[in-house]
Motif scaffolding. Structure first.
Motif, PDB file in Angstrom:
ATOM      1  N   ASN A   1       0.555   0.652   5.911  1.00 19.58           N
ATOM      2  CA  ASN A   1       0.644   0.099   7.252  1.00 19.58           C
ATOM      3  C   ASN A   1      -0.580  -0.784   7.477  1.00 19.58           C
ATOM      4  OD1 ASN A   1       0.374  -0.278  10.070  1.00 19.58           O
ATOM      5  ND2 ASN A   1       1.465   1.614  10.486  1.00 19.58           N
ATOM      6  N   PRO A   2      -0.405  -2.060   7.817  1.00 20.51           N
ATOM      7  CA  PRO A   2      -1.544  -2.966   7.979  1.00 20.51           C
ATOM      8  C   PRO A   2      -2.607  -2.464   8.947  1.00 20.51           C
ATOM      9  CG  PRO A   2       0.492  -4.209   7.984  1.00 20.51           C
ATOM     10  CD  PRO A   2       0.871  -2.748   8.019  1.00 20.51           C
ATOM     11  N   SER A   3      -2.228  -1.705   9.948  1.00 17.06           N
ATOM     12  CA  SER A   3      -3.219  -1.185  10.894  1.00 17.06           C
ATOM     13  C   SER A   3      -4.132  -0.144  10.252  1.00 17.06           C
ATOM     14  CB  SER A   3      -2.537  -0.595  12.126  1.00 17.06           C
ATOM     15  OG  SER A   3      -1.786   0.550  11.779  1.00 17.06           O
ATOM     16  N   MET A   4      -3.720   0.427   9.140  1.00 17.85           N
ATOM     17  CA  MET A   4      -4.522   1.443   8.459  1.00 17.85           C
ATOM     18  C   MET A   4      -5.565   0.847   7.518  1.00 17.85           C
ATOM     19  SD  MET A   4      -3.577   4.259   9.711  1.00 17.85           S
ATOM     20  CE  MET A   4      -4.480   5.327   8.620  1.00 17.85           C
TER      21      MET A   4
ATOM     22  N   ASN B   1      -8.004  -1.402   7.895  1.00 14.28           N
ATOM     23  CA  ASN B   1      -9.371  -1.382   8.422  1.00 14.28           C
ATOM     24  C   ASN B   1      -9.907   0.035   8.538  1.00 14.28           C
ATOM     25  OD1 ASN B   1      -9.763  -4.133   8.544  1.00 14.28           O
ATOM     26  ND2 ASN B   1      -8.908  -4.293  10.600  1.00 14.28           N
ATOM     27  N   ALA B   2      -9.052   0.980   8.910  1.00 15.30           N
ATOM     28  CA  ALA B   2      -9.488   2.378   8.994  1.00 15.30           C
ATOM     29  C   ALA B   2      -9.912   2.877   7.616  1.00 15.30           C
ATOM     30  CB  ALA B   2      -8.379   3.245   9.562  1.00 15.30           C
TER      31      ALA B   2
END
Length: 95
Positions: free
Chosen positions: A12-15, A17-18
């Motif tokens: 998932n692209p939002s993950m 950076n995390a």
């Protein structure tokens, strides 16, 4: 004829950076304990004890003493390579 491809897995692209943040935090923490005895727990629940001998931007290198286990016996110390973003806990061990 062009080769056909099919994506089997994509993070998932939002993950992204995390994961980068987690890796950076583990890197900084690991650098601070080079040449010290630690206990490391991974996200899978594995626990390793040894001395941090090196760290790079992706891995921590842990020397573990010669041991017997899993039906084998090692006569020499081993160096384990652990992936930074899989680390859950790093604990200093005082003797």
């Amino acid at each position: 004829m062009p080769v056909q491809t099919r994506v089997v897995y994509q993070v998932n692209p939002s993950m992204v950076n995390a994961l980068k943040t987690i890796r950076e935090q583990a890197y900084n923490a690991s650098r601070g304990v080079i040449n010290q005895r630690v206990r490391i727990q991974t996200v899978d629940g594995q626990i390793y004890e040894g001395v941090v001998v090196n760290v790079d931007r992706r891995h921590v290198y842990l020397t573990v003493p010669a041991m017997q286990g899993y039906g084998r016996q090692w006569d020499e110390d081993l160096i384990l390579t652990l992936v930074l973003y899989e680390l859950l806990v790093i604990t200093l061990l005082y003797i």
